[in-house]
Design a protein around this motif. Structure first.
Motif, PDB file in Angstrom:
ATOM      1  N   ASP A 288       0.728  -1.069  -0.041  1.00 20.73           N
ATOM      2  CA  ASP A 288      -0.046  -0.032  -0.100  1.00 20.73           C
ATOM      3  C   ASP A 288       0.760   1.205   0.024  1.00 20.73           C
ATOM      4  N   ALA A 289       0.394   2.177  -0.888  1.00 23.41           N
ATOM      5  CA  ALA A 289       1.167   3.513  -1.017  1.00 23.41           C
ATOM      6  C   ALA A 289       0.728   4.479  -0.077  1.00 23.41           C
ATOM      7  N   GLY A 290      -0.427   4.606   0.395  1.00 25.91           N
ATOM      8  CA  GLY A 290      -1.323   5.382   1.225  1.00 25.91           C
ATOM      9  C   GLY A 290      -0.686   5.577   2.705  1.00 25.91           C
ATOM     10  N   ILE A 291      -1.290   6.441   3.336  1.00 19.55           N
ATOM     11  CA  ILE A 291      -0.761   6.972   4.541  1.00 19.55           C
ATOM     12  C   ILE A 291      -1.120   6.092   5.963  1.00 19.55           C
ATOM     13  N   GLY A 292      -2.000   5.163   5.494  1.00 15.29           N
ATOM     14  CA  GLY A 292      -2.495   4.243   6.861  1.00 15.29           C
ATOM     15  C   GLY A 292      -3.369   5.046   7.656  1.00 15.29           C
ATOM     16  N   SER A 293      -3.648   4.470   8.693  1.00 17.14           N
ATOM     17  CA  SER A 293      -4.545   4.910   9.717  1.00 17.14           C
ATOM     18  C   SER A 293      -4.131   5.887  10.707  1.00 17.14           C
ATOM     19  N   SER A 294      -2.693   6.337  10.482  1.00 20.75           N
ATOM     20  CA  SER A 294      -2.094   7.023  11.463  1.00 20.75           C
ATOM     21  C   SER A 294      -1.240   8.231  10.751  1.00 20.75           C
ATOM     22  N   PRO A 295      -1.614   8.848  10.119  1.00 17.91           N
ATOM     23  CA  PRO A 295      -0.615   9.911   9.159  1.00 17.91           C
ATOM     24  C   PRO A 295       0.010  10.611  10.187  1.00 17.91           C
ATOM     25  N   ASP A 296       1.345  10.968  10.092  1.00 15.36           N
ATOM     26  CA  ASP A 296       2.285  11.656  10.543  1.00 15.36           C
ATOM     27  C   ASP A 296       2.429  13.244   9.946  1.00 15.36           C
ATOM     28  N   ARG A 297       1.595  13.506   9.191  1.00 13.76           N
ATOM     29  CA  ARG A 297       1.514  14.888   8.583  1.00 13.76           C
ATOM     30  C   ARG A 297       0.168  15.304   8.261  1.00 13.76           C
TER      31      ARG A 297
ATOM     32  N   GLN B  26     -17.364  10.902  -3.335  1.00 18.23           N
ATOM     33  CA  GLN B  26     -16.421   9.982  -3.598  1.00 18.23           C
ATOM     34  C   GLN B  26     -15.178  10.630  -3.178  1.00 18.23           C
ATOM     35  N   LEU B  27     -14.256   9.481  -2.700  1.00 19.62           N
ATOM     36  CA  LEU B  27     -12.729   9.902  -2.315  1.00 19.62           C
ATOM     37  C   LEU B  27     -11.978   9.203  -3.232  1.00 19.62           C
ATOM     38  N   VAL B  28     -10.838   9.788  -3.903  1.00 19.13           N
ATOM     39  CA  VAL B  28     -10.037   9.256  -4.692  1.00 19.13           C
ATOM     40  C   VAL B  28      -8.541   9.365  -4.335  1.00 19.13           C
ATOM     41  N   SER B  29      -7.886   8.306  -4.420  1.00 19.27           N
ATOM     42  CA  SER B  29      -6.301   8.443  -4.040  1.00 19.27           C
ATOM     43  C   SER B  29      -5.572   8.232  -5.221  1.00 19.27           C
ATOM     44  N   SER B  30      -4.258   8.340  -5.046  1.00 16.74           N
ATOM     45  CA  SER B  30      -3.266   7.837  -5.909  1.00 16.74           C
ATOM     46  C   SER B  30      -3.525   6.263  -5.957  1.00 16.74           C
ATOM     47  N   TRP B  31      -2.680   5.924  -7.233  1.00 14.31           N
ATOM     48  CA  TRP B  31      -2.590   4.300  -7.356  1.00 14.31           C
ATOM     49  C   TRP B  31      -2.145   3.656  -6.172  1.00 14.31           C
ATOM     50  N   TYR B  32      -2.609   2.560  -5.539  1.00 14.10           N
ATOM     51  CA  TYR B  32      -2.234   1.636  -4.536  1.00 14.10           C
ATOM     52  C   TYR B  32      -2.140   2.380  -3.352  1.00 14.10           C
ATOM     53  N   ALA B  33      -2.890   3.493  -3.242  1.00  5.88           N
ATOM     54  CA  ALA B  33      -2.948   4.343  -1.830  1.00  5.88           C
ATOM     55  C   ALA B  33      -4.417   4.071  -1.201  1.00  5.88           C
ATOM     56  N   GLU B  34      -5.012   2.685  -1.192  1.00  3.01           N
ATOM     57  CA  GLU B  34      -6.489   2.733  -0.701  1.00  3.01           C
ATOM     58  C   GLU B  34      -6.310   3.287   0.741  1.00  3.01           C
ATOM     59  N   SER B  35      -5.185   2.933   1.708  1.00  2.00           N
ATOM     60  CA  SER B  35      -5.434   3.114   2.858  1.00  2.00           C
ATOM     61  C   SER B  35      -5.642   4.759   3.370  1.00  2.00           C
ATOM     62  N   THR B  36      -5.409   5.458   2.117  1.00  5.61           N
ATOM     63  CA  THR B  36      -5.437   7.002   2.332  1.00  5.61           C
ATOM     64  C   THR B  36      -7.198   7.494   2.300  1.00  5.61           C
ATOM     65  N   ILE B  37      -7.605   6.790   1.395  1.00 10.24           N
ATOM     66  CA  ILE B  37      -9.303   6.991   1.454  1.00 10.24           C
ATOM     67  C   ILE B  37     -10.066   6.375   2.381  1.00 10.24           C
ATOM     68  N   LEU B  38      -9.412   5.151   2.881  1.00  3.91           N
ATOM     69  CA  LEU B  38      -9.944   4.429   3.744  1.00  3.91           C
ATOM     70  C   LEU B  38     -10.086   5.157   5.175  1.00  3.91           C
ATOM     71  N   HIS B  39      -9.055   5.994   5.492  1.00  6.32           N
ATOM     72  CA  HIS B  39      -8.783   6.611   6.557  1.00  6.32           C
ATOM     73  C   HIS B  39      -9.558   7.760   6.525  1.00  6.32           C
ATOM     74  N   LEU B  40      -9.943   8.441   5.523  1.00 11.38           N
ATOM     75  CA  LEU B  40     -10.346   9.700   5.363  1.00 11.38           C
ATOM     76  C   LEU B  40     -11.843   9.533   5.410  1.00 11.38           C
ATOM     77  N   ALA B  41     -12.233   8.313   4.597  1.00 12.92           N
ATOM     78  CA  ALA B  41     -13.681   7.771   4.887  1.00 12.92           C
ATOM     79  C   ALA B  41     -14.280   7.633   6.330  1.00 12.92           C
ATOM     80  N   SER B  42     -13.121   6.969   7.221  1.00 16.06           N
ATOM     81  CA  SER B  42     -13.389   6.709   8.595  1.00 16.06           C
ATOM     82  C   SER B  42     -13.698   8.109   9.204  1.00 16.06           C
ATOM     83  N   ILE B  43     -12.960   9.127   8.994  1.00 14.46           N
ATOM     84  CA  ILE B  43     -13.256  10.300   9.399  1.00 14.46           C
ATOM     85  C   ILE B  43     -14.617  10.754   9.184  1.00 14.46           C
ATOM     86  N   MET B  44     -14.965  10.763   7.913  1.00 15.75           N
ATOM     87  CA  MET B  44     -16.071  11.245   7.411  1.00 15.75           C
ATOM     88  C   MET B  44     -17.349  10.598   8.197  1.00 15.75           C
TER      89      MET B  44
END
Length: 470
Positions: free
Chosen positions: A250-259, A439-457
């Motif tokens: 996964d190329a995303g930020i995961g569930s605990s972004p540091d920025r 709709q939330l869209v992230s870069s290729w192979y970065a599913e964890s980013t939109i899953l994290h943002l969706a959980s916030i929403m």
């Protein structure tokens, strides 16, 4: 408040089953009862797994004996779109041509859900050959929307979306060519994920053409269920070459972004006309993400304005999909072929010059999004230009403009053409009481980013917990 297995999500059901607080037999029976009483209004379920209760009893016995390690979805029911193969269970693809077809093997996506302990409950309705934005066909008929029976639950995974929204199933599998897991989710107010192209193998799904646009994705009522299902489904199978390409971390930020996360929001231009209520819902979602600490700002994407992705898709896919339809319908009497296939077969093929031009336009769209995701972590935009429309509409009026029904795909198809991951989540309600998703869209192979943002929403959503009254 008394526990209700019907509207519990898959994650909760799995935990309760695993800790012996509820029996998988009770869970399966409750869902079968719900289907028996309510499906006649919706026609979302087309085939019941006759061995579901037997499998639930086996799952319960395994827990009692403690003889085996249980999977993350042990004893939890799931439903499957009827274009996805299920061993020993009818898979009829929405057509009399395939009446009685019973595969001997599961699709890879189904096999992975079963390996995680999930139990197939039923198969769900779809358009003929999965090729329409409405779920209607000559074999199993039309599916209705649980929020308003006069409206469509979408397509091509409309039976799946209606089933999950109505409490027939907590989680299921759909497929997406241009809209088909995200649009139906928006029309019924559930959540869905179209992963990066190739993340989930298409092995055992029909039709395969055009392979570069087809995706398999989970549909559910909670973001955590999407995350769990994605973790189960993703990965190569050694058969689908596109899934081999997708064998990367996964190329995303995961569930605990540091920025601080950077999110751009967009309602146009580039998507065609968008209804005012939909635009307002996207803006409210943007405000919610900003309140949660994200850096949020309106954006434009020049590539979307230069090349209208819906036009690009329509020019590309006909030449690749038409031969599959011709083969499937060859020598069949006219009364067995629905209007969807007839329309495809009568559509002129794209000239070679136009096909090459469309290929280059698709590349320009990919380039444009690559540039966008150098600056931003995610894009927030509409799923559909309008809430669920009436059955059989041959024209749509959107923001004062009259357009043909293909325009419902205008904001989803860019992410099939480019293969980007995209997630659909409810964040509003129309004046008519219909769900509105964003709709939330992230870069290729970065599913964890939109899953994290969706959980916030999901936590901030003004519509959390709403259910159709059916």
């Amino acid at each position: 408040m008394e526990f209700d297995p019907i509207y519990s999500d898959a994650t909760e059901l799995a935990q309760l089953i695993r800790t012996r607080k509820i029996s998988p037999v009770t869970v399966i029976q409750a869902h079968l009862d719900r289907i028996a009483t309510t499906n006649p209004k919706l026609n979302a379920i087309v085939t019941i797994n006759e061995t579901a209760l037997e499998e639930a009893r086996a799952a319960e016995a395994a827990l009692e004996s403690g003889s085996q390690k249980v999977g993350p979805l042990h004893g939890v029911p799931f439903t499957v779109k009827d274009s996805i193969d299920t061993a020993n269970i009818l898979t009829q693809r929405g057509s009399p041509i395939f009446r009685g077809r019973t595969p001997v093997e599961d699709a890879v996506s189904v096999a992975r859900m079963k390996a995680a302990g999930a139990i197939i409950l039923a198969k769900t309705n779809l358009p003929e050959f999965s090729y329409s934005t409405e779920s209607d066909n000559l074999l199993t008929g039309r599916t209705n929307n649980p929020w308003n029976l006069d409206r469509t639950p979408g397509g091509s995974s409309g039976g799946e979306s209606a089933a999950i929204a109505a409490g027939f199933s907590p989680i299921g599998l759909g497929t997406d060519l241009a809209i088909s897991v995200r649009g139906p989710a928006a029309q019924t107010g559930i959540v869905s994920l179209k992963p990066t192209h190739g993340r989930v193998p298409m092995t055992g799904v029909w039709p395969r053409e055009p392979r570069r646009f087809w995706h398999v994705g989970p549909m559910a009522r909670s973001v955590r269920d999407l995350k769990l299902a994605f973790s189960i489904l993703a990965g190569p199978d050694g058969q689908d070459a596109f899934s081999t390409i997708g064998a990367r971390p996964d190329a995303g930020i995961g569930s605990s972004p540091d920025r601080q996360l950077r999110v751009g929001w967009l309602t146009g231009p580039g998507f065609g006309p968008i209804d005012g209520e939909v635009r307002a819902t996207v803006q409210e979602a943007a405000k919610a993400l900003e309140s949660a600490g994200c850096a949020v700002e309106p954006v434009t994407i020049a590539a979307l304005e230069r090349d209208f992705a819906l036009d690009v898709f329509l020019r590309l896919h006909v030449n690749e999909m038409k031969p599959a339809f011709a083969k499937a319908t060859a020598a069949q009497p006219e009364e067995r072929i629905f209007k969807i296939s007839r329309n495809m077969l009568s559509t002129p093929e794209t000239s070679m010059a136009d096909f090459i031009d469309a290929e280059q336009a698709a590349d320009r769209l990919r380039d444009g999004f690559a540039q966008y995701f150098e600056r931003y972590d995610a894009l927030l935009c509409p799923v559909l230009p309008i809430p669920a429309h009436e059955h059989g509409a041959d024209k749509l009026t959107i923001d004062g403009q009259t357009v043909d029904p293909t325009y419902v795909m205008a904001a989803t198809v860019p992410f099939n053409v480019t293969g980007l991951p995209a997630l659909s989540i409810r964040f509003g309600t129309s004046q008519e009481g219909l769900p509105i998703n964003v709709q939330l869209v992230s870069s290729w192979y970065a599913e964890s980013t939109i899953l994290h943002l969706a959980s916030i929403m999901e936590n901030l959503s003004p519509v959390k917990g709403l259910r159709p009254d059916i």
